[in-house]
Design a protein around this motif. Structure first.
Motif, short mmCIF file in Angstrom:
data_model
loop_
_atom_site.label_atom_id
_atom_site.label_comp_id
_atom_site.label_asym_id
_atom_site.label_seq_id
_atom_site.Cartn_x
_atom_site.Cartn_y
_atom_site.Cartn_z
N ILE A 162 0.84 -1.20 0.00
CA ILE A 162 0.00 0.00 0.00
C ILE A 162 0.87 1.25 0.00
CG2 ILE A 162 -1.75 1.27 1.28
CD1 ILE A 162 -2.78 -1.38 2.32
N ALA A 163 1.94 1.22 0.81
CA ALA A 163 2.82 2.40 0.87
C ALA A 163 3.43 2.67 -0.49
CB ALA A 163 3.90 2.18 1.92
N LEU A 164 3.83 1.60 -1.21
CA LEU A 164 4.40 1.79 -2.54
C LEU A 164 3.37 2.40 -3.48
CD1 LEU A 164 6.48 -1.50 -2.93
CD2 LEU A 164 7.37 0.83 -2.88
N LEU A 165 2.12 1.96 -3.35
CA LEU A 165 1.07 2.51 -4.21
C LEU A 165 0.81 3.98 -3.88
CD1 LEU A 165 -1.72 -0.21 -4.51
CD2 LEU A 165 -0.32 0.77 -6.32
N GLY B 272 -6.00 -0.71 -8.16
CA GLY B 272 -5.27 -1.11 -6.95
C GLY B 272 -5.67 -0.25 -5.76
N ILE B 273 -5.66 1.07 -5.98
CA ILE B 273 -6.04 1.98 -4.90
C ILE B 273 -7.46 1.68 -4.43
CG2 ILE B 273 -6.51 4.40 -4.34
CD1 ILE B 273 -3.62 4.04 -4.60
N ALA B 274 -8.36 1.48 -5.42
CA ALA B 274 -9.75 1.21 -5.05
C ALA B 274 -9.85 -0.06 -4.21
CB ALA B 274 -10.61 1.09 -6.31
N VAL C 99 -11.41 -0.31 -0.49
CA VAL C 99 -12.50 -1.23 -0.15
C VAL C 99 -12.08 -2.11 1.02
CG1 VAL C 99 -13.79 -3.25 -0.95
CG2 VAL C 99 -13.57 -1.25 -2.43
N TYR C 100 -10.86 -2.64 0.95
CA TYR C 100 -10.37 -3.51 2.03
C TYR C 100 -10.43 -2.80 3.37
CZ TYR C 100 -6.78 -5.80 4.89
OH TYR C 100 -6.09 -6.39 5.90
N CYS C 101 -10.00 -1.54 3.38
CA CYS C 101 -9.93 -0.83 4.65
C CYS C 101 -11.30 -0.37 5.13
CB CYS C 101 -9.00 0.38 4.55
SG CYS C 101 -7.28 -0.10 4.53
N LEU C 102 -12.18 -0.05 4.21
CA LEU C 102 -13.43 0.57 4.64
C LEU C 102 -14.63 -0.38 4.65
CD1 LEU C 102 -13.38 4.19 3.24
CD2 LEU C 102 -12.67 3.30 5.43
N ALA C 103 -14.57 -1.48 3.89
CA ALA C 103 -15.74 -2.34 3.78
C ALA C 103 -16.24 -2.83 5.14
CB ALA C 103 -15.46 -3.52 2.86
#
Lengths: 333, 283
Positions: free
Chosen positions: A124-127, B21-23, B27-31
């Protein structure tokens, strides 16, 4: 130099050891001038004392008591048999099958949570380590899991996600299956089929943002001109990551791993809430709680607590070393 | 961000895959959190629904969470009281300690800093047994101070650590100038340093408050009277031992109520919190 107490700037401090730091500090302090120098040593320590005394009284003295109790036979059900027990409690910690399992569970739990959340945190940090629209908003949202009340977070996972009837996981499975025209999607009962995995997944979710933050800070402290130079010289993205970014991140990975371990070893809320320690998920803190509340065996509970502390101290020694290295680097930058 | 981002990578742009990827991460963090809110807003009769939006939305669960039998309202008040007192006292002790560590030179400073960090890593469970014994002896079971004092000891190292980092960032000349102009060191601290340090103190206050608000193991151990339990403890005891006959929607509603203040705080003060979390150790 803005602050006389700083170690010398620009020195190659990464390899510096504590002694050389102390020596340079001592040399510096001899040179300190100004009005603050005039007041006595004790006057200067005075503002520190309330906090220090408080911390010693509230955490260190009780721990000394724990240490003493751990060598005693002390069970609230048998008040007459209180006495010195030697190492008997500790022997029971390592021979009692429940406690030994708790030690193993604690190790598995901690290792799995820390390693996986480090890996996810790094991805995630890399992204996130580049500019895009809404980056600030995304970062904020990602931090949310870390700051949510742990008990509430555990409840969310227990009910909102894992529940076989109305949980999000099985809901998602149903949706995906229907999407492909299949009915009868698998509807596992997550907590009873993989209890430890359920606790681990919930903890990973809470710890990933923490790792991400530390690693993002690490990524943003990279010397970008050097990386740019490497890119101009034709290094591929993977090569830059493998030979430049990763070595730079190593210390941040260590820091995240160590701090994470220290806190996950102590985890109580998730085990208590998700499984109530059943189904082989009782880790050491939970087991201590049980011995204390159900068996009222203060001696054995204290011995197990001492084992947790020793484990933490071992981890913390490494953590301290890493933190102090970083602290030095920061002040020398 | 002050650090310049590698221009090469930015020029190549963030492709759609990147946003996917960001999405996925968002989703992982907020779902999980989203599902908690949605479950809380369903009608109790729709409890087993899997719809993505509550239809129709209802506040019944929220009302049920606050029904007098649960004692949840009182528990929230207790949480606010305990967390606030902890925050104020921690800041008073923490500010003076951090100032001494950041500004004054004396022998043994490194050792003290190490002790402070070591304390922050001390597992709460290790001190529960004697603390409880002590609180029983001095009749502190079912009191606020039995929750505040241990909670302070967990929050203090964090506060000292953060505040020391903030004080160190401030130029030393400030106090020297103030003292040359005739202030005593205490006056220099009060009139010059404190106003300037306010943002750092504020960040620390938020983080200490969150830590105190989240504290569980001490709160669950030293209080057994419902009127004095904190919201965390009450919510966890909604769940009880048998998950199937529990009012699931009510628990989710209570979970939302406990968490929402923190989420709002995070959204309002996100920059400060990020600053705080990454201050000191990693800059």
């Amino acid at each position: 130099m803005s602050e006389p107490t700083e170690p010398p700037r620009g020195a190659a401090t990464s390899a510096a050891v504590d002694t050389s730091r102390d020596r340079s500090r001592a040399a510096q302090s001899a040179r300190v001038s100004g009005p603050l120098r005039r007041s006595g040593d004790w006057a200067r320590r005075a503002p520190l004392l309330p906090a220090l005394i408080f911390m010693i009284v509230v955490t260190q003295l009780p721990f000394v008591a724990t240490l003493v109790i751990s060598f005693m036979d002390w069970n609230a059900y048998y008040p007459d048999e209180r006495g010195f027990a030697g190492f008997a409690n500790f022997r029971r910690v390592f021979t009692d099958i429940n406690l030994r399992n708790a030690v193993i569970t604690t190790i598995i739990l901690t290792a799995a949570v820390v390693l996986i959340s480090l890996l996810l945190g790094m991805l995630i940090a890399l992204l996130l380590d580049r500019k895009f629209r809404g980056r600030g908003a995304v970062r904020t949202m990602l931090i949310a899991p870390f700051l949510i009340v742990p008990v509430a977070a555990a409840l969310v996972w227990k009910h909102a996600l894992y529940n076989p009837e109305y949980g999000l996981l099985n809901g998602a499975l149903t949706w995906i299956w229907h999407l492909f025209g299949a009915d009868r999607p698998p509807q596992p009962d997550w907590i009873s089929s993989m209890p430890l995995g359920a606790v681990i997944a919930a903890l990973i979710w809470q710890w990933t943002p923490f790792m991400m933050l530390i690693l993002l800070a690490g990524l943003q402290s990279r010397p970008l001109d050097v990386i740019e130079a490497a890119r101009i010289d034709g290094a591929s993205g993977w090569e830059i990551f493998r030979y430049m970014t990763f070595p730079h991140l190593r210390r941040y990975l260590e820091l995240g791993g160590l701090l994470g371990s220290i806190y996950v070893v102590q985890n109580f809320d998730h085990v208590f809430t998700i499984t109530s320690g059943g189904l082989g998920t009782a880790n050491l803190p939970y087991t201590i709680y049980q011995i204390f509340y159900n068996a009222h065996d203060y001696g054995r509970a204290s011995a197990a607590a001492v084992v947790v502390v020793i484990g933490t101290i071992v981890i913390a020694t490494f953590a301290l070393r890493t933190v102090s290295t970083l602290f030095r680097e920061e002040s020398s930058r | 961000m002050s650090a310049p981002v590698a221009t090469g990578r930015r020029r190549r742009g963030a492709g759609w895959l990147y946003y996917v990827g960001i999405a996925a991460i968002v989703v992982y963090c907020l779902a999980p959190f989203y599902w908690m809110v949605v479950s809380a807003l369903r009608r109790p009769a729709d409890q087993f629904s899997n719809a993505l939006l509550p239809d129709p939305p209802s506040l019944d669960n929220l009302v049920a969470a606050f029904s007098p039998g649960n004692g949840f309202g009182r528990a929230l008040l207790n949480s606010v009281i305990v967390a606030s007192i902890t925050t104020v006292l921690t800041l008073i002790l923490g500010i003076s300690a951090a100032y001494a560590l950041a500004r004054l030179e004396f022998r043994g400073k490194g050792t003290i800093l190490s002790i402070i960090i070591a304390t922050s890593m001390f597992p709460g469970i290790a001190v529960v047994v004697p603390l409880l014994q002590l609180f029983v002896d001095i009749n502190w079971i079912n009191t606020y101070q039995a929750m505040v004092l241990p909670s302070m000891s967990f929050a203090l190292p964090l506060a000292i650590w953060l505040l020391t980092a903030f004080f160190r960032q401030m130029p030393f000349e400030l106090e020297e100038a103030a003292q040359i102009d005739g202030c005593t060191p205490a006056e220099a601290f009060r009139k010059v340093i404190m106003p300037l340090a306010a943002p750092g103190v504020f960040t620390t206050a938020i983080l200490v408050f969150i830590a105190a608000w989240n504290e569980f193991i001490i709160a669950v151990s030293v209080v057994n009277k419902n009127e004095l339990k904190t919201a965390n403890v009450i919510v966890s005891q909604f769940t009880g031992q048998y998950q199937f006959d529990q009012p699931f929607g009510t628990q989710m509603a209570a979970g939302v109520v406990v968490t929402v203040p923190l989420v709002i705080a995070v959204l309002l003060f996100q920059r400060r919190i990020v600053e705080g979390l990454t201050a000191g150790g990693v800059k």
